[in-house]
Write a protein that holds these residues in place. Structure first.
Motif, PDB file in Angstrom:
ATOM      1  N   THR A  47      23.791  30.959  28.338  1.00 41.69           N
ATOM      2  CA  THR A  47      23.026  30.202  27.356  1.00 41.69           C
ATOM      3  C   THR A  47      23.531  28.769  27.203  1.00 41.69           C
ATOM      4  OG1 THR A  47      24.453  31.324  25.744  1.00 41.69           O
ATOM      5  CG2 THR A  47      22.197  32.132  25.961  1.00 41.69           C
ATOM      6  N   SER A  51      18.146  27.786  28.698  1.00 43.52           N
ATOM      7  CA  SER A  51      17.580  28.706  27.709  1.00 43.52           C
ATOM      8  C   SER A  51      17.230  30.040  28.339  1.00 43.52           C
ATOM      9  CB  SER A  51      16.341  28.090  27.063  1.00 43.52           C
ATOM     10  OG  SER A  51      15.370  27.781  28.050  1.00 43.52           O
ATOM     11  N   ASN A  75      23.567  26.069  23.754  1.00 44.43           N
ATOM     12  CA  ASN A  75      23.143  25.185  24.829  1.00 44.43           C
ATOM     13  C   ASN A  75      23.883  23.854  24.775  1.00 44.43           C
ATOM     14  OD1 ASN A  75      21.243  23.119  26.169  1.00 44.43           O
ATOM     15  ND2 ASN A  75      20.453  25.092  26.831  1.00 44.43           N
ATOM     16  N   PHE A  94      17.519  25.841  20.357  1.00 45.62           N
ATOM     17  CA  PHE A  94      18.386  26.946  20.763  1.00 45.62           C
ATOM     18  C   PHE A  94      18.291  28.114  19.782  1.00 45.62           C
ATOM     19  CE2 PHE A  94      22.471  29.149  20.349  1.00 45.62           C
ATOM     20  CZ  PHE A  94      22.522  29.725  21.604  1.00 45.62           C
ATOM     21  N   SER A  97      15.183  30.139  20.191  1.00 49.35           N
ATOM     22  CA  SER A  97      14.862  30.574  21.557  1.00 49.35           C
ATOM     23  C   SER A  97      14.763  32.083  21.729  1.00 49.35           C
ATOM     24  CB  SER A  97      15.912  30.030  22.529  1.00 49.35           C
ATOM     25  OG  SER A  97      17.192  30.614  22.287  1.00 49.35           O
TER      26      SER A  97
END
Length: 264
Positions: A47, A51, A75, A94, A97
């Motif tokens: 990660t 993503s 990220n 993030f 996600s």
């Protein structure tokens, strides 16, 4: 009361583990299923680079035991900013996600900074203000991994502590060793495993990390680790502890993790 102590590895896909940690006959698609029954937590590293899809997080949730925990690296686009207060969009992307598909298995999020990133109090507080406490009803825990010596000052400790954010504890020689407790949990990334050690770490070193982990879990602090700030953390009856065998001689990471679990 004692907090939970979880010990694990970084990721689960690593070719040298096949035939040593993983049985030679194990299908690669079952490696997470197997690893999650040998250790009690895994830090997801992928990660950091890109993503993942919500379906992937849901799949990982389904393949692991009910009491398993995934920590993860956030990220890098969120932390590799010249001005950290500009990271809001990257942080939101993030967090949104699909990580909450891990549900109760979602552990701390590690925000890792480049070794060249220096401590600027106003800049760093701007970043801390952007970290959400929850998302879609799921509580979030955050930890920062700083790797420049300028962070080893009391001002940084008190700033992070004010936001209940943890600081990654490391034993890697090149990074600052910051041992202060700043959150309701402790997060260690151990990176000094050696090829010549049967267990990655010496028995004495593993015994010491077990003792430290127990002290943290009981709400205390190990007496043998120096502190950057003279101010003590808030009293706690217990703290959750996460210890990951990450690097050094990586082929020995699962061996070191299981040896530490045995001591606990």
């Amino acid at each position: 009361m004692t907090g939970q102590i979880r010990v694990g590895i970084g990721g689960w896909t690593f070719e040298p583990w096949r035939g040593s940690f993983y049985p030679a006959s194990l299908a690669q698609k079952r490696e997470l299923e197997y690893a999650s029954r040998q250790v009690t937590a895994i830090e997801i590293n992928g990660t950091y680079y890109g993503s993942q899809k919500p379906e992937s997080f849901a799949k990982w949730h389904a393949e692991t035991p009910d009491d398993f925990i995934f920590a993860m690296k956030a990220n890098r686009f969120a932390t590799n900013k010249k001005v950290l207060s500009d990271a809001g969009k990257s942080i939101d992307m993030f967090i949104g996600s699909g990580i909450v598909e891990l549900k109760k298995k979602l552990g701390p999020i590690n925000w890792q900074f480049m070794p060249t990133k220096k401590f600027d109090p106003a800049d760093f507080e701007g970043f801390l203000k952007l970290l959400p406490k929850s998302h879609e009803g799921h509580a979030l825990r955050h930890v920062v991994e700083v790797r420049h010596d300028s962070f080893k000052v009391p001002e940084f400790i008190e700033l992070v502590r004010a936001y209940d954010v943890g600081i990654v504890l490391t034993d890697k020689a090149d990074f600052p060793h910051i041992h202060d407790v700043t959150a309701p949990f402790v997060y260690a990334r151990l990176q000094a495993a050696k090829e010549e050690e049967d267990l990655g770490y010496s028995a004495a070193a593993l015994d010491k990390w077990a003792e430290r982990s127990k002290a943290w879990a009981k709400g205390g602090e190990p007496a043998d680790l120096d502190k950057t700030s003279d101010k003590k953390p808030s009293q706690a009856a217990s703290r959750d502890v996460f210890v990951f065998m990450i690097n050094g001689f990586k082929p020995k990471a699962p061996t070191a993790a299981r040896a530490l679990i045995e001591r606990l």
